[in-house]
Design a protein around this motif. Structure first.
Motif, mmCIF file in Angstrom:
data_model
loop_
_atom_site.group_PDB
_atom_site.id
_atom_site.type_symbol
_atom_site.label_atom_id
_atom_site.label_comp_id
_atom_site.label_asym_id
_atom_site.label_seq_id
_atom_site.Cartn_x
_atom_site.Cartn_y
_atom_site.Cartn_z
ATOM 1 N N TYR A 65 42.080 37.578 50.222
ATOM 2 C CA TYR A 65 41.927 38.451 49.088
ATOM 3 C C TYR A 65 40.685 38.164 48.445
ATOM 4 O O TYR A 65 39.892 37.050 48.428
ATOM 5 C CB TYR A 65 42.931 38.082 47.797
ATOM 6 N N ILE A 66 39.987 39.310 47.751
ATOM 7 C CA ILE A 66 38.662 39.337 47.205
ATOM 8 C C ILE A 66 38.968 38.527 45.848
ATOM 9 O O ILE A 66 39.657 38.641 44.996
ATOM 10 C CB ILE A 66 38.264 40.958 46.741
ATOM 11 N N VAL A 67 37.874 37.571 45.565
ATOM 12 C CA VAL A 67 37.758 36.601 44.508
ATOM 13 C C VAL A 67 36.996 37.279 43.276
ATOM 14 O O VAL A 67 35.977 37.979 43.665
ATOM 15 C CB VAL A 67 36.891 35.582 44.825
ATOM 16 N N VAL A 68 37.554 37.501 42.248
ATOM 17 C CA VAL A 68 37.104 38.264 40.882
ATOM 18 C C VAL A 68 37.068 37.380 39.888
ATOM 19 O O VAL A 68 37.692 36.163 39.951
ATOM 20 C CB VAL A 68 37.949 39.527 40.762
ATOM 21 N N GLN A 69 36.224 37.673 38.986
ATOM 22 C CA GLN A 69 36.258 36.603 37.862
ATOM 23 C C GLN A 69 37.413 36.703 37.032
ATOM 24 O O GLN A 69 38.188 37.927 36.712
ATOM 25 C CB GLN A 69 35.103 37.024 36.803
ATOM 26 N N PRO A 70 38.054 35.512 36.576
ATOM 27 C CA PRO A 70 39.204 35.366 35.895
ATOM 28 C C PRO A 70 39.448 36.638 35.045
ATOM 29 O O PRO A 70 38.685 36.638 33.750
ATOM 30 C CB PRO A 70 39.557 34.136 35.472
ATOM 31 N N GLY A 71 40.686 37.400 34.958
ATOM 32 C CA GLY A 71 40.917 38.268 33.947
ATOM 33 C C GLY A 71 40.128 39.698 34.004
ATOM 34 O O GLY A 71 40.277 40.260 33.141
ATOM 35 N N THR A 72 39.347 39.801 35.045
ATOM 36 C CA THR A 72 38.484 40.940 35.102
ATOM 37 C C THR A 72 38.830 41.462 36.630
ATOM 38 O O THR A 72 39.193 40.766 37.580
ATOM 39 C CB THR A 72 36.939 40.584 34.758
ATOM 40 N N PRO A 73 38.087 42.565 36.779
ATOM 41 C CA PRO A 73 37.914 43.195 38.433
ATOM 42 C C PRO A 73 36.428 42.683 38.898
ATOM 43 O O PRO A 73 36.268 43.355 39.954
ATOM 44 C CB PRO A 73 38.249 44.697 38.179
ATOM 45 N N LYS A 74 35.604 42.097 38.344
ATOM 46 C CA LYS A 74 34.273 41.794 38.507
ATOM 47 C C LYS A 74 34.246 40.838 39.673
ATOM 48 O O LYS A 74 34.696 39.864 39.582
ATOM 49 C CB LYS A 74 33.594 41.486 37.505
ATOM 50 N N GLY A 112 28.238 45.318 39.644
ATOM 51 C CA GLY A 112 28.291 46.746 40.185
ATOM 52 C C GLY A 112 29.492 46.904 40.964
ATOM 53 O O GLY A 112 29.999 47.918 41.431
ATOM 54 N N VAL A 113 29.771 45.881 41.631
ATOM 55 C CA VAL A 113 30.856 45.916 42.691
ATOM 56 C C VAL A 113 32.083 45.420 41.890
ATOM 57 O O VAL A 113 32.404 44.514 41.465
ATOM 58 C CB VAL A 113 30.634 45.046 43.901
ATOM 59 N N PHE A 114 33.282 46.099 42.040
ATOM 60 C CA PHE A 114 34.586 45.697 41.393
ATOM 61 C C PHE A 114 35.633 45.813 42.218
ATOM 62 O O PHE A 114 35.643 46.691 43.311
ATOM 63 C CB PHE A 114 34.919 46.639 40.202
ATOM 64 N N ALA A 115 36.663 45.103 42.130
ATOM 65 C CA ALA A 115 37.677 45.011 43.094
ATOM 66 C C ALA A 115 39.029 45.116 42.052
ATOM 67 O O ALA A 115 39.181 44.424 41.277
ATOM 68 C CB ALA A 115 37.935 43.814 43.901
ATOM 69 N N VAL A 163 44.308 44.223 46.497
ATOM 70 C CA VAL A 163 43.444 43.602 47.461
ATOM 71 C C VAL A 163 42.676 42.477 46.547
ATOM 72 O O VAL A 163 42.096 41.566 47.345
ATOM 73 C CB VAL A 163 42.368 44.731 47.548
ATOM 74 N N MET A 164 42.905 42.400 45.255
ATOM 75 C CA MET A 164 42.731 41.170 44.687
ATOM 76 C C MET A 164 43.691 40.237 43.928
ATOM 77 O O MET A 164 43.475 39.250 43.182
ATOM 78 C CB MET A 164 41.513 41.294 43.540
ATOM 79 N N ASP A 165 44.786 40.874 43.992
ATOM 80 C CA ASP A 165 46.302 40.272 43.167
ATOM 81 C C ASP A 165 47.151 40.050 44.360
ATOM 82 O O ASP A 165 47.882 40.822 44.783
ATOM 83 C CB ASP A 165 46.763 41.503 42.397
ATOM 84 N N HIS A 166 47.260 38.616 44.551
ATOM 85 C CA HIS A 166 48.400 38.149 45.371
ATOM 86 C C HIS A 166 49.493 37.713 44.781
ATOM 87 O O HIS A 166 50.300 37.024 45.371
ATOM 88 C CB HIS A 166 47.669 37.092 46.325
ATOM 89 N N THR A 167 49.619 37.824 43.510
ATOM 90 C CA THR A 167 50.737 37.333 42.472
ATOM 91 C C THR A 167 51.712 38.580 42.459
ATOM 92 O O THR A 167 52.892 38.311 42.570
ATOM 93 C CB THR A 167 50.045 36.711 41.199
ATOM 94 N N TYR A 168 51.300 39.615 41.624
ATOM 95 C CA TYR A 168 52.164 40.521 41.046
ATOM 96 C C TYR A 168 52.498 41.894 42.183
ATOM 97 O O TYR A 168 53.727 42.133 42.296
ATOM 98 C CB TYR A 168 51.749 41.280 39.851
ATOM 99 N N ARG A 169 51.622 42.456 42.880
ATOM 100 C CA ARG A 169 51.599 43.394 43.541
ATOM 101 C C ARG A 169 52.679 44.546 43.404
ATOM 102 O O ARG A 169 53.454 44.959 43.806
ATOM 103 C CB ARG A 169 51.921 42.756 45.018
ATOM 104 N N GLN A 170 52.428 45.192 42.152
ATOM 105 C CA GLN A 170 53.089 46.041 41.912
ATOM 106 C C GLN A 170 52.407 47.462 41.363
ATOM 107 O O GLN A 170 51.011 47.370 41.038
ATOM 108 C CB GLN A 170 53.825 45.879 40.213
#
Length: 323
Positions: A263-272, A277-280, A284-291
């Protein structure tokens, strides 16, 4: 002839996350382009009944929901392109993406919403009965099995968590595992074994799902003992395959930080991501909720952050021009 498309916001992926990002980006005047990928609309296009997306008191169909999201995105100014990105250059901005068609996309900001797919067993009847008794999401479909008997296949955290969740709805849950010990965290195992509505079948592999998708759906799971080779059968109303998910991140390997599961690593609590300039967003970045609703939420966050990034970029360019 190959074409070069330029945009303020390029979105890769067209599920709930990507389309929500597109709606917000278009309303901010960023004229986003969405490259739809191999499965336009994401996993909801292969989901039948949806009962947990806010705003609809009656059951809706997954494909219909995605059609409406796409229509809304296009209505406010999004451009949808049916293509697949095969290479990406993140040294920008502008960021540069090459598509299977030969077209090139240049963007000031990039939103990655390529999603993740459930891993399947690949046995007979699995795809035929998908949505007709066979599922890969207890949170999505557990409600439909109130007072019924279900099975969960797997031995990791996901399988145990889904089995525990299903006890809120099902009369009884049988966990089927191909080994003689679970891989889940010990605290989860303790909760599983202590629950009166859960039983475990050890050393059993699923050989097939049987039933008729036009006449009641799933009827039983055919098993084979991994030690003795003996066959057996468990009659059930529902089966949940819980052997993990595979994020669609191969395009970004070596270019963005990925965790141990891909999974793509992002700054906690953000899509950064680590690249400005690149956001996820989304699965693709959420392996917990997936809804769908959480994917849409992170798509909104990605668009808002992308808008701020572009505003800062414009300000910096303006300062240089004045100097």
């Amino acid at each position: 002839m190959a074409t070069t498309h330029k945009t303020r916001m390029l979105i890769i992926g067209s599920g709930p996350a990507g389309l929500t990002a597109a709606i917000y980006g278009a309303r901010a005047g960023m004229e986003p382009i969405v490259v739809q990928g191999l499965q336009p609309g994401g996993q909801l296009t292969i989901t039948t009944d949806v009962e947990n997306y806010p705003g609809f008191r009656d059951v809706i169909q997954g494909p219909w929901l995605m059609q409406e999201m796409q229509a809304q995105a296009e209505h406010v100014g999004t451009r949808m392109i049916w293509d697949t990105i095969v290479d990406i250059d993140l040294s920008g901005p502008p960021f540069r993406a090459s598509a299977d068609s030969g077209d090139v996309f240049e963007a000031d900001t990039l939103v990655i919403a390529t999603g993740a797919q459930a891993k399947w067993l690949g046995v007979p009847g699995e795809q035929l009965l998908s949505g007709k008794g066979v599922s890969a999401c207890a949170t999505c479909d557990g409600f439909f099995y109130r007072g019924k008997k279900v099975v969960v296949i797997g031995g990791g955290n996901t399988a145990v968590e889904e089995a525990l969740y299903l006890t809120n709805h099902a009369e009884h849950v049988t966990l089927i595992h191909r080994r003689d010990a679970l891989r889940a965290e010990r605290i989860l195992q303790q909760r599983l074994h202590a629950h009166p509505k859960i039983s475990v079948l050890w050393n059993k592999a699923v050989a097939a799902f049987t039933g008729d998708p036009l006449a009641g759906g799933l009827k039983a799971v055919e098993l084979v003992d991994t030690v003795t080779g003996e066959g057996s059968r468990v009659e059930t109303d529902g089966a949940f395959v819980a052997i993990g998910h595979a994020p669609a991140t191969s395009l970004f390997a070596g270019k963005l930080e990925l965790d141990e599961s891909g999974y793509i690593v992002v700054q906690p609590g953000t899509p950064k991501t680590a690249i400005p300039g690149v956001f996820a967003c989304g699965d693709v970045m959420d392996h917990t909720y997936r809804q769908a609703v959480t994917a849409a939420g992170t798509g909104c966050m990605a668009a808002l952050d992308a808008e701020r990034f572009v505003a800062e970029l414009d300000f910096a360019v303006g300062q240089l021009t004045q100097a």
